[in-house]
Scaffold this motif. Structure first.
Motif, PDB file in Angstrom:
ATOM      1  N   GLU A  38       0.804  -1.225   0.000  1.00  0.00           N
ATOM      2  CA  GLU A  38       0.000   0.000   0.000  1.00  0.00           C
ATOM      3  C   GLU A  38       0.833   1.269   0.000  1.00  0.00           C
ATOM      4  OE1 GLU A  38      -2.752  -0.237   3.167  1.00  0.00           O
ATOM      5  OE2 GLU A  38      -3.745  -2.042   2.413  1.00  0.00           O
ATOM      6  N   ARG A  39       2.143   1.187   0.082  1.00  0.00           N
ATOM      7  CA  ARG A  39       2.989   2.382   0.103  1.00  0.00           C
ATOM      8  C   ARG A  39       3.876   2.495  -1.128  1.00  0.00           C
ATOM      9  NH1 ARG A  39       5.926   1.933   5.765  1.00  0.00           N
ATOM     10  NH2 ARG A  39       6.297  -0.145   4.901  1.00  0.00           N
ATOM     11  N   GLY A  40       3.726   1.593  -2.068  1.00  0.00           N
ATOM     12  CA  GLY A  40       4.585   1.625  -3.242  1.00  0.00           C
ATOM     13  C   GLY A  40       3.783   1.696  -4.516  1.00  0.00           C
ATOM     14  N   ALA A  41       4.465   1.468  -5.647  1.00  0.00           N
ATOM     15  CA  ALA A  41       3.806   1.476  -6.946  1.00  0.00           C
ATOM     16  C   ALA A  41       2.998   0.203  -7.100  1.00  0.00           C
ATOM     17  CB  ALA A  41       4.848   1.582  -8.057  1.00  0.00           C
ATOM     18  N   ASP A  95       6.987  -9.866  -6.920  1.00  0.00           N
ATOM     19  CA  ASP A  95       6.331 -11.153  -6.627  1.00  0.00           C
ATOM     20  C   ASP A  95       5.728 -11.745  -7.902  1.00  0.00           C
ATOM     21  OD1 ASP A  95       6.958 -10.174  -4.157  1.00  0.00           O
ATOM     22  OD2 ASP A  95       5.059 -10.714  -3.220  1.00  0.00           O
ATOM     23  N   PHE A  96       5.764 -13.069  -8.020  1.00  0.00           N
ATOM     24  CA  PHE A  96       5.191 -13.701  -9.206  1.00  0.00           C
ATOM     25  C   PHE A  96       4.671 -15.088  -8.841  1.00  0.00           C
ATOM     26  CE2 PHE A  96       9.553 -15.174  -9.102  1.00  0.00           C
ATOM     27  CZ  PHE A  96       9.476 -16.503  -9.480  1.00  0.00           C
ATOM     28  N   TYR A  97       3.839 -15.607  -9.743  1.00  0.00           N
ATOM     29  CA  TYR A  97       3.317 -16.971  -9.629  1.00  0.00           C
ATOM     30  C   TYR A  97       3.297 -17.561 -11.031  1.00  0.00           C
ATOM     31  CZ  TYR A  97      -0.930 -14.458 -10.952  1.00  0.00           C
ATOM     32  OH  TYR A  97      -1.821 -13.649 -11.589  1.00  0.00           O
ATOM     33  N   GLU A  98       3.224 -18.869 -11.115  1.00  0.00           N
ATOM     34  CA  GLU A  98       3.230 -19.554 -12.416  1.00  0.00           C
ATOM     35  C   GLU A  98       2.541 -20.907 -12.271  1.00  0.00           C
ATOM     36  OE1 GLU A  98       3.178 -19.284 -15.817  1.00  0.00           O
ATOM     37  OE2 GLU A  98       5.106 -18.269 -15.654  1.00  0.00           O
ATOM     38  N   MET A 138       1.194 -13.289   4.769  1.00  0.00           N
ATOM     39  CA  MET A 138       1.137 -13.764   6.144  1.00  0.00           C
ATOM     40  C   MET A 138       1.912 -12.903   7.139  1.00  0.00           C
ATOM     41  SD  MET A 138       3.907 -16.886   5.972  1.00  0.00           S
ATOM     42  CE  MET A 138       4.369 -16.620   7.650  1.00  0.00           C
ATOM     43  N   GLU A 139       2.934 -12.217   6.698  1.00  0.00           N
ATOM     44  CA  GLU A 139       3.784 -11.499   7.648  1.00  0.00           C
ATOM     45  C   GLU A 139       3.208 -10.128   8.004  1.00  0.00           C
ATOM     46  OE1 GLU A 139       7.688 -11.246   6.045  1.00  0.00           O
ATOM     47  OE2 GLU A 139       8.231 -13.304   6.557  1.00  0.00           O
ATOM     48  N   ARG A 140       3.399  -9.752   9.275  1.00  0.00           N
ATOM     49  CA  ARG A 140       3.055  -8.419   9.753  1.00  0.00           C
ATOM     50  C   ARG A 140       4.241  -7.878  10.533  1.00  0.00           C
ATOM     51  NH1 ARG A 140       0.062  -9.173   6.470  1.00  0.00           N
ATOM     52  NH2 ARG A 140      -2.220  -9.079   6.434  1.00  0.00           N
ATOM     53  N   ARG A 141       4.436  -6.555  10.481  1.00  0.00           N
ATOM     54  CA  ARG A 141       5.573  -5.941  11.153  1.00  0.00           C
ATOM     55  C   ARG A 141       5.530  -6.254  12.657  1.00  0.00           C
ATOM     56  NH1 ARG A 141       6.379   0.259  10.018  1.00  0.00           N
ATOM     57  NH2 ARG A 141       6.548  -0.653   7.937  1.00  0.00           N
ATOM     58  N   GLY A 142       6.689  -6.697  13.170  1.00  0.00           N
ATOM     59  CA  GLY A 142       6.803  -6.987  14.600  1.00  0.00           C
ATOM     60  C   GLY A 142       6.238  -8.326  15.019  1.00  0.00           C
ATOM     61  N   GLU A 143       5.815  -9.133  14.068  1.00  0.00           N
ATOM     62  CA  GLU A 143       5.183 -10.426  14.393  1.00  0.00           C
ATOM     63  C   GLU A 143       6.117 -11.561  13.985  1.00  0.00           C
ATOM     64  OE1 GLU A 143       0.665 -11.393  13.830  1.00  0.00           O
ATOM     65  OE2 GLU A 143       1.706 -11.989  11.991  1.00  0.00           O
ATOM     66  N   ASP A 200       4.381  -5.386   2.263  1.00  0.00           N
ATOM     67  CA  ASP A 200       5.066  -6.125   1.207  1.00  0.00           C
ATOM     68  C   ASP A 200       4.055  -6.494   0.140  1.00  0.00           C
ATOM     69  OD1 ASP A 200       7.019  -7.351  -0.180  1.00  0.00           O
ATOM     70  OD2 ASP A 200       7.498  -8.878   1.314  1.00  0.00           O
ATOM     71  N   ASP A 201       4.579  -6.764  -1.067  1.00  0.00           N
ATOM     72  CA  ASP A 201       3.699  -7.234  -2.133  1.00  0.00           C
ATOM     73  C   ASP A 201       3.208  -8.640  -1.790  1.00  0.00           C
ATOM     74  OD1 ASP A 201       4.479  -4.884  -3.428  1.00  0.00           O
ATOM     75  OD2 ASP A 201       6.179  -5.896  -4.387  1.00  0.00           O
TER      76      ASP A 201
END
Length: 719
Positions: free
Chosen positions: A515-518, A523-526, A666-671, A709-710
């Motif tokens: 939410e703070r970037g372009a 990140d990618f998936y296939e 899944m990740e959150r800051r400080g967790e 993060d993306d």
């Protein structure tokens, strides 16, 4: 107190009472209206004492004047009254009050027709001046007493003493004959001659109009003439001229004096040089006007700055170009214009790409929209083109409502339909304002005023210029943001295309930028359909959250796809080959990734995977049990060094679901890692079976805070 200062103690707002006294009978024979008010109900002629008692005149000790050696008695003895304070009763609905008066009286021994009469003037005083009467009047009084003691009659006093008495008041007295149509002067005192510079011989027999000049106000002169014609009192200040041509402000208090038959026989004039006072008042008015103008300028500046602040705040509140344009039009209409157009040109040589309009009257909005729809290229060939090219920041066009020929109007609007629409809208004058961006002018604001509104002035132009500079940058920023967002969207879609359908497999994928970037990242998936060999699943995360990361991701994804088609049955070999290619090509990129191969079995599927520092795959069996595959055998990140990698396998039943994702889910800051992983496992456990619905469920369930993060995720439900 000086004679000049004495004049300032006279309260000129209230007119003086004027009496004419017949010295042979000691009777009051003529009075003006103010004197009638002082002694109402008195029938002329009347003896001085009777009139004094009727006016309730008293000395400063409160004694009735008829019981003292009062000034009116001295007048009756042909003695001049050189100035004395008395008081008179003033009656009103609120009761009776005493009003202080200053008495000036003198025999008119040298006035034609009036040589046996005396003039008495009772002038209202400023209360504060009663106790400080002028010492020069006392000196004149002493002279009169001395002459009387020498045995001289009052008639022998001559003009000197009388004139000194009246001159000490700084008031000029005149008596005019009201029975003569020309109202010639019969008598003037020395203060009049001193003030005007004319001698007695030059003024007697003439009308006072000789004091008037080219700058004398005709309106004031008319009021004075009207009062004379109607035989009423008047108090008028007008500009007069002395004999030497110099100007002075003259306050004229004119009082009609009636005879026993009720006719206006004389006009008594009291004239005062009030030049200092008037000039002080004029200066005060000029100062007040200057202050009001300064206040108005300050208020206009404050209003203008408030408008610009509000404009910047409102325009900066959106990054959508269309919304920003609508807000701009809403700001200038009606503040600066009755209706307005916003013209955008991409400078490519094509007609204007967008023209938007706004009218202050919503009922006429359709007419402005019609004008915007037909605005031709010819408009850009005129004044708008100059502004767009930077040749002019502001251009004012007049005559929009004219009926001149088309050729004469071609300088600003060269299409007849456009000019007709403009004239129908009431356009009288247009202000064209550039909205400059960082490098060029792509937008022009056309502000139009109708005949019901004043023309554009310098303040309007300055405000429009300031607004144009600010709005131009804001619109440019919004356009730049939208262009970058569009590039990011196109790039991301090109790198993350829609999943190709695989027979029997229910698959879905999602991508969300942080939410703070372009709107683009690494990140990618296939999902690869390998035919009879099964499926290949890959997900990865290139370090970074910008367009450089996206570019590196696209490069890495191509390498992974190529390696997968050759070595898909051994996922570890796929990642090893990618390592080899990255290092061989000199790619300065690090990435986490997991590559998995899903091979069909007789009663299910075999999942084989290799991880390069990536979060574990999550599997949900058909019975609903959920497992995060072993996370303790992660190998190093891609791009660090060529190394032997490990791979792992697990058998899955039919209907199993495989979730591959990046850490942004899944990740959150400080967790700590295990907490986030546990939350994701719970969400998968409670999620729906459908792949699309499960993706939405996971995104919604992890949207309780800002994403740092993306995020990429791929859900594959096996048949």
């Amino acid at each position: 107190m000086s004679a000049g200062l004495q004049a300032e103690t006279v309260r000129r707002q209230a007119p003086a009472a004027v009496l004419m006294v017949d010295l042979t009978t000691r009777q009051v024979v003529h009075v003006n209206g103010v004197a009638t008010e002082l002694a109402p109900g008195v029938t002329l002629p009347v003896h001085l004492d009777e009139w004094s008692d009727a006016a309730s005149l008293r000395d400063l000790d409160g004694a009735e004047l008829s019981e003292t050696s009062h000034p009116l008695s001295r007048v009756a003895r042909d003695e001049p009254v050189l100035g004395q304070a008395v008081s008179a009763a003033r009656r009103s609905a609120l009761g009776e009050r005493r009003e202080p008066l200053w008495v000036v009286a003198l025999p008119l021994v040298d006035a034609p027709v009036l040589h046996d009469h005396a003039l008495v003037v009772l002038i209202p005083l400023v209360e504060a001046a009663i106790d400080s009467l002028p010492s020069d009047l006392a000196a004149v009084a002493d002279d009169a007493v001395g002459l009387a003691a020498a045995g001289l009659e009052a008639s022998d006093l001559g003009g000197d003493l009388r004139d000194r008495a009246l001159g000490a008041t700084a008031l000029a007295f005149t008596v005019a004959d009201a029975l003569d149509p020309e109202q010639p002067l019969l008598w003037v005192n020395s203060a009049f001659t001193a003030t005007t510079g004319y001698g007695r011989d030059e003024v007697l027999g003439r009308n006072c109009r000789f004091l008037q000049g080219p700058e004398t106000d005709p309106v004031s002169r008319g009021h004075l003439r009207d009062a004379i014609d109607r035989g009423v009192s008047a108090s008028i200040t007008l500009l007069n001229y002395r004999k030497d041509g110099s100007e002075f402000w003259n306050q004229v208090d004119l009082s009609p004096v009636r005879d026993a038959e009720g006719r206006v026989a004389h006009f008594v004039g009291i004239q005062t040089d009030v030049t200092v006072r008037v000039e002080a008042e004029l200066e005060a008015r000029r100062a007040l006007a200057a202050e009001q103008e300064a206040r108005a300028d300050a208020e206009a500046t404050r209003t203008r700055l408030s408008f610009l602040v509000e404009a910047v705040n409102r325009l900066s509140g959106t990054l959508d170009v269309a919304e920003c344009a609508d807000r701009l039009l809403g700001l200038v209409v009606p503040y600066l214009a009755d209706w307005a157009l916003l013209v955008h040109d991409d400078l490519s040589g094509a007609p204007a790409s967008t023209v938007k309009g706004r009218h202050r009257d919503q009922r006429r909005q359709g007419e402005v929209d019609a004008l915007a729809a037909v605005l031709p290229r010819a408009l850009l060939d005129g004044g708008v083109a100059d502004v767009l090219l930077g040749e002019s920041q502001v251009r004012i066009i007049g005559g929009l409502d004219s009926t001149d020929s088309l050729e004469e109007r071609a300088g600003y609007l060269s299409d007849l339909s456009v000019t007709d629409l403009t004239r129908a809208l009431g356009g009288r004058e247009a202000l064209l304002v550039a909205l400059p961006g960082r490098s060029t002018n792509r937008d022009v604001l056309i502000l139009v005023r109708t005949g019901e509104r004043k023309a554009f002035d310098d303040t309007d132009t300055t405000t429009a210029l300031d607004l144009g500079r600010r709005a131009g940058l804001i619109l440019d920023n919004a356009a730049l943001y939208q262009a970058q967002a569009r590039i990011a969207e196109v790039l991301q879609r090109s790198l993350l295309p829609e999943l190709q359908p695989v027979a029997g497999v229910d698959a879905a994928a999602r991508y969300q930028a942080n939410e703070r970037g372009a709107e683009v990242g690494g990140d990618f998936y296939e999902l690869l359909d390998l035919g009879e060999a099964g499926l290949a699943i890959a997900v990865g995360d290139v370090t970074g959250h910008d367009i450089l990361a996206a570019a590196a991701m696209g490069h890495l994804k191509g390498l992974l796809r190529a390696a997968a088609h050759e070595r898909h049955q051994r996922p570890a070999a796929v990642l090893e080959h990618v390592d080899h290619l990255m290092l061989g090509l000199g790619m300065p990129t690090l990435a986490t990734a997991v590559f998995a191969h899903v091979a069909p079995l007789a009663d299910g599927w075999r999942l084989t995977w290799s991880s390069a520092g990536h979060p574990p795959l999550i599997v949900r069996d058909a019975d609903g049990s959920v497992t995060a595959l072993d996370v303790h055998h992660n190998d190093q990140l891609l791009g660090l060094a060529e190394t032997a990698r490990t791979q792992h396998s697990v058998d899955l039943g039919r209907g199993a679901t495989v979730l591959a994702y990046t850490d942004g889910l899944m990740e959150r800051r400080g967790e700590i890692f295990d907490v986030g992983l546990g939350r994701l496992v719970d969400l998968v456990t409670s999620g729906p079976d459908d792949a699309e619905e499960l993706c939405d469920h996971l995104i919604a369930g992890t949207a309780d805070g800002p994403r740092d993060d993306d995020t990429a995720l791929l859900v594959v439900r096996l048949p």
